[in-house]
Design a protein around this motif. Sequence first.
Motif, PDB file in Angstrom:
ATOM      1  N   GLY A  58     -95.503 -40.442  49.378  1.00 16.38           N
ATOM      2  CA  GLY A  58     -95.606 -41.021  50.737  1.00 16.38           C
ATOM      3  C   GLY A  58     -94.253 -41.226  51.286  1.00 16.38           C
ATOM      4  O   GLY A  58     -94.134 -40.865  52.403  1.00 16.38           O
ATOM      5  N   ILE A  59     -93.232 -41.673  50.375  1.00 19.80           N
ATOM      6  CA  ILE A  59     -91.907 -41.769  50.974  1.00 19.80           C
ATOM      7  C   ILE A  59     -91.332 -40.470  51.306  1.00 19.80           C
ATOM      8  O   ILE A  59     -90.682 -40.361  52.571  1.00 19.80           O
ATOM      9  N   VAL A  60     -91.295 -39.612  50.535  1.00 20.55           N
ATOM     10  CA  VAL A  60     -90.923 -38.132  50.639  1.00 20.55           C
ATOM     11  C   VAL A  60     -91.449 -37.800  51.993  1.00 20.55           C
ATOM     12  O   VAL A  60     -90.853 -37.288  52.619  1.00 20.55           O
ATOM     13  N   ALA A  61     -92.723 -37.715  51.927  1.00 22.26           N
ATOM     14  CA  ALA A  61     -93.223 -37.367  53.590  1.00 22.26           C
ATOM     15  C   ALA A  61     -92.846 -37.748  54.488  1.00 22.26           C
ATOM     16  O   ALA A  61     -92.760 -37.150  55.501  1.00 22.26           O
ATOM     17  N   LEU A  62     -92.495 -39.249  54.392  1.00 26.38           N
ATOM     18  CA  LEU A  62     -91.968 -39.666  55.809  1.00 26.38           C
ATOM     19  C   LEU A  62     -90.594 -39.248  56.042  1.00 26.38           C
ATOM     20  O   LEU A  62     -90.230 -39.170  57.128  1.00 26.38           O
ATOM     21  N   TRP A  63     -89.657 -39.278  54.919  1.00 32.59           N
ATOM     22  CA  TRP A  63     -88.243 -39.009  55.247  1.00 32.59           C
ATOM     23  C   TRP A  63     -87.618 -37.526  55.173  1.00 32.59           C
ATOM     24  O   TRP A  63     -86.805 -37.391  55.664  1.00 32.59           O
ATOM     25  N   THR A  64     -88.485 -36.626  54.992  1.00 37.31           N
ATOM     26  CA  THR A  64     -88.197 -35.388  54.873  1.00 37.31           C
ATOM     27  C   THR A  64     -88.281 -34.982  56.362  1.00 37.31           C
ATOM     28  O   THR A  64     -88.891 -35.165  57.280  1.00 37.31           O
ATOM     29  N   ASP A  65     -87.319 -33.962  56.781  1.00 33.63           N
ATOM     30  CA  ASP A  65     -87.203 -33.230  57.884  1.00 33.63           C
ATOM     31  C   ASP A  65     -87.959 -31.983  57.968  1.00 33.63           C
ATOM     32  O   ASP A  65     -88.545 -31.681  59.263  1.00 33.63           O
ATOM     33  N   GLU A  66     -88.136 -31.267  57.032  1.00 34.16           N
ATOM     34  CA  GLU A  66     -88.883 -30.174  56.887  1.00 34.16           C
ATOM     35  C   GLU A  66     -90.194 -30.449  56.832  1.00 34.16           C
ATOM     36  O   GLU A  66     -91.081 -31.453  55.873  1.00 34.16           O
ATOM     37  N   LEU A  67     -91.206 -29.800  57.931  1.00 35.78           N
ATOM     38  CA  LEU A  67     -92.502 -30.060  57.698  1.00 35.78           C
ATOM     39  C   LEU A  67     -93.202 -29.645  56.854  1.00 35.78           C
ATOM     40  O   LEU A  67     -94.367 -30.334  56.229  1.00 35.78           O
ATOM     41  N   LEU A  68     -92.868 -28.303  56.205  1.00 35.43           N
ATOM     42  CA  LEU A  68     -93.639 -28.014  55.149  1.00 35.43           C
ATOM     43  C   LEU A  68     -93.556 -28.888  53.838  1.00 35.43           C
ATOM     44  O   LEU A  68     -94.629 -29.005  53.169  1.00 35.43           O
ATOM     45  N   SER A  69     -92.403 -29.421  53.486  1.00 37.42           N
ATOM     46  CA  SER A  69     -92.435 -30.396  52.438  1.00 37.42           C
ATOM     47  C   SER A  69     -93.060 -31.744  52.812  1.00 37.42           C
ATOM     48  O   SER A  69     -93.739 -32.169  51.963  1.00 37.42           O
ATOM     49  N   ALA A  70     -93.271 -32.048  54.005  1.00 37.13           N
ATOM     50  CA  ALA A  70     -93.997 -33.246  54.337  1.00 37.13           C
ATOM     51  C   ALA A  70     -95.414 -32.934  54.127  1.00 37.13           C
ATOM     52  O   ALA A  70     -96.100 -33.845  53.380  1.00 37.13           O
ATOM     53  N   ILE A  76     -96.565 -30.830  51.864  1.00 38.77           N
ATOM     54  CA  ILE A  76     -96.729 -30.654  50.481  1.00 38.77           C
ATOM     55  C   ILE A  76     -97.042 -32.149  50.111  1.00 38.77           C
ATOM     56  O   ILE A  76     -97.780 -32.555  49.083  1.00 38.77           O
ATOM     57  N   ALA A  77     -95.961 -32.891  50.066  1.00 38.06           N
ATOM     58  CA  ALA A  77     -95.913 -34.308  49.822  1.00 38.06           C
ATOM     59  C   ALA A  77     -97.277 -34.912  50.215  1.00 38.06           C
ATOM     60  O   ALA A  77     -97.732 -35.820  49.349  1.00 38.06           O
ATOM     61  N   VAL A  78     -97.903 -35.000  51.279  1.00 34.92           N
ATOM     62  CA  VAL A  78     -99.285 -35.548  51.756  1.00 34.92           C
ATOM     63  C   VAL A  78    -100.228 -34.987  50.980  1.00 34.92           C
ATOM     64  O   VAL A  78    -101.023 -35.826  50.285  1.00 34.92           O
ATOM     65  N   GLY A  79    -100.144 -33.754  50.333  1.00 35.32           N
ATOM     66  CA  GLY A  79    -101.033 -33.106  49.431  1.00 35.32           C
ATOM     67  C   GLY A  79    -100.823 -33.878  48.157  1.00 35.32           C
ATOM     68  O   GLY A  79    -101.878 -34.221  47.460  1.00 35.32           O
ATOM     69  N   ALA A  80     -99.803 -33.948  47.756  1.00 34.35           N
ATOM     70  CA  ALA A  80     -99.513 -34.721  46.354  1.00 34.35           C
ATOM     71  C   ALA A  80    -100.053 -35.995  46.347  1.00 34.35           C
ATOM     72  O   ALA A  80    -100.770 -36.293  45.411  1.00 34.35           O
ATOM     73  N   VAL A  81    -100.193 -36.887  47.391  1.00 38.39           N
ATOM     74  CA  VAL A  81    -100.739 -38.140  47.838  1.00 38.39           C
ATOM     75  C   VAL A  81    -102.187 -37.807  47.409  1.00 38.39           C
ATOM     76  O   VAL A  81    -102.770 -38.831  46.634  1.00 38.39           O
ATOM     77  N   GLY A  82    -102.838 -37.002  48.142  1.00 41.45           N
ATOM     78  CA  GLY A  82    -104.201 -36.628  48.157  1.00 41.45           C
ATOM     79  C   GLY A  82    -104.609 -36.302  46.520  1.00 41.45           C
ATOM     80  O   GLY A  82    -105.700 -36.776  46.221  1.00 41.45           O
ATOM     81  N   ILE A  83    -103.703 -35.375  45.801  1.00 41.79           N
ATOM     82  CA  ILE A  83    -104.148 -35.136  44.575  1.00 41.79           C
ATOM     83  C   ILE A  83    -104.080 -36.259  43.637  1.00 41.79           C
ATOM     84  O   ILE A  83    -104.889 -36.464  42.563  1.00 41.79           O
ATOM     85  N   GLY A  84    -103.027 -36.971  43.897  1.00 38.62           N
ATOM     86  CA  GLY A  84    -102.987 -38.573  43.083  1.00 38.62           C
ATOM     87  C   GLY A  84    -104.040 -39.326  43.400  1.00 38.62           C
ATOM     88  O   GLY A  84    -104.682 -39.834  42.244  1.00 38.62           O
ATOM     89  N   LEU A  89    -100.268 -44.430  40.640  1.00 36.88           N
ATOM     90  CA  LEU A  89     -99.923 -45.025  42.181  1.00 36.88           C
ATOM     91  C   LEU A  89     -98.680 -44.992  42.607  1.00 36.88           C
ATOM     92  O   LEU A  89     -98.437 -44.682  43.588  1.00 36.88           O
ATOM     93  N   LEU A  90     -97.681 -45.181  41.569  1.00 40.74           N
ATOM     94  CA  LEU A  90     -96.347 -45.053  41.675  1.00 40.74           C
ATOM     95  C   LEU A  90     -95.942 -43.607  42.243  1.00 40.74           C
ATOM     96  O   LEU A  90     -95.055 -43.350  43.229  1.00 40.74           O
ATOM     97  N   PHE A  91     -96.456 -42.485  41.790  1.00 33.58           N
ATOM     98  CA  PHE A  91     -96.365 -41.190  41.983  1.00 33.58           C
ATOM     99  C   PHE A  91     -96.742 -41.040  43.566  1.00 33.58           C
ATOM    100  O   PHE A  91     -95.981 -40.357  44.545  1.00 33.58           O
ATOM    101  N   MET A  92     -97.812 -41.632  43.857  1.00 32.10           N
ATOM    102  CA  MET A  92     -98.313 -41.321  45.495  1.00 32.10           C
ATOM    103  C   MET A  92     -97.540 -42.063  46.201  1.00 32.10           C
ATOM    104  O   MET A  92     -97.144 -41.709  47.488  1.00 32.10           O
ATOM    105  N   ILE A  93     -96.868 -43.332  45.950  1.00 32.56           N
ATOM    106  CA  ILE A  93     -96.045 -44.029  46.817  1.00 32.56           C
ATOM    107  C   ILE A  93     -94.807 -43.366  47.063  1.00 32.56           C
ATOM    108  O   ILE A  93     -94.333 -43.161  48.289  1.00 32.56           O
ATOM    109  N   LEU A  94     -94.068 -42.616  45.898  1.00 33.16           N
ATOM    110  CA  LEU A  94     -93.197 -41.714  46.067  1.00 33.16           C
ATOM    111  C   LEU A  94     -93.258 -40.643  46.935  1.00 33.16           C
ATOM    112  O   LEU A  94     -92.386 -40.208  47.684  1.00 33.16           O
TER     113      LEU A  94
END
Lengths: 189, 158
Positions: A16-28, A30-38, A9-14
């Motif tokens: 999610g925060i990365v997805a919100l704060w990054t400017d690069e769409l690709l990173s965002a 990938i971060a959303v994908g990490a939430v899904g895998i979590g 859960l902590l990993f997913m929250i982290l």
Amino acid sequence: MELLLIFMLLFMILAGIVALWTDELLSAVIAVGAVGIGTSVAFLLLGAPDLAITQIVVEVVALVLLIKVTIGVGVRTTSGTPSPKRLRLAAAVSVLLLLVMVRSFTGLPEFGSPVMERVDDAPSIVYLEEGLERTGSANQVMSVLLDFRAYDTLGEATVIFTAVFGALVLLRKKGKKDREDADGGEDEE
Amino acid sequence: MNNRSLIVSRVSRWVAPLIFVFGIYVALYGHLSPGGGFPGGVILSSAFILTLLARGREATLKRLPFGVAKKLDAVGALLFLCIALVGLAVTGVFFANFIQQRLPGEPLRLFSGGTIMPANIAIGLKVAASLFLVMFALSALRISTDEKDEPIRTLEDK
């Protein structure tokens, strides 16, 4: 196992925060994908392999779709920072949501003791006890989805059908009248 | 777009059929093991999406033409509805598991569970075709920054 779950859960929250704060769409993306895998791993830890399979498969396809339709067409970064007024509003909504969640989650049954154990003659008990006998399906999830509760699944299938129908209608370019003039084209009917 | 990697396109030729078979397995054995029509359909469509990404639209359309995918989508949905209506006609209850009631299969075998397996097949077909159609429709979308070009091109343009 609960410790593992908290870690996920902590990993997913982290993520999610990365997805919100990054400017690069690709990173965002990938971060959303990490939430899904979590989420998928969390389902697996909680003993719901059906959900885990569905989650990971849909996540992968959705990720590919997102990359294809955003980065694939040349949109790479987001720009602009939200105004302070907007940030304050967002913070207020978040705190409100947190309070609502704390209030509602304290009313939930204890972790690991489902509602059906607390209520006598709940339908879920009947589903589990007589599922194999009445539907012949070894996988109890399927016996609920496609036998006891098949009507709900029909509604779900209708939703998907309507969504695809709408997407195809919106994304076509020419109406029927224009197409009569055009030569050949793709087989439509 | 001729800048596709040879390695990717060759490997996708080998991997896509394996994904396809796995999707069929997940959908067909939904009543015995984790899985079912929905994830099975998504896996099936991901085989076509892999082909679309690795080898382009022409190669994909040769395997699954656009019109066929549209028809499969409708056929899957109607098949599911038909299973429900046959249950209504045979036993008088909408979505009744009439096969299980009339000739129950041996539990834990492939042919058990009555209408659950056909329903899984119908949903698998439906979901596979729908997701493929969505992916195809969105991948046909091109947003051009060039002033001369039309800003958005859609399905009918090659």
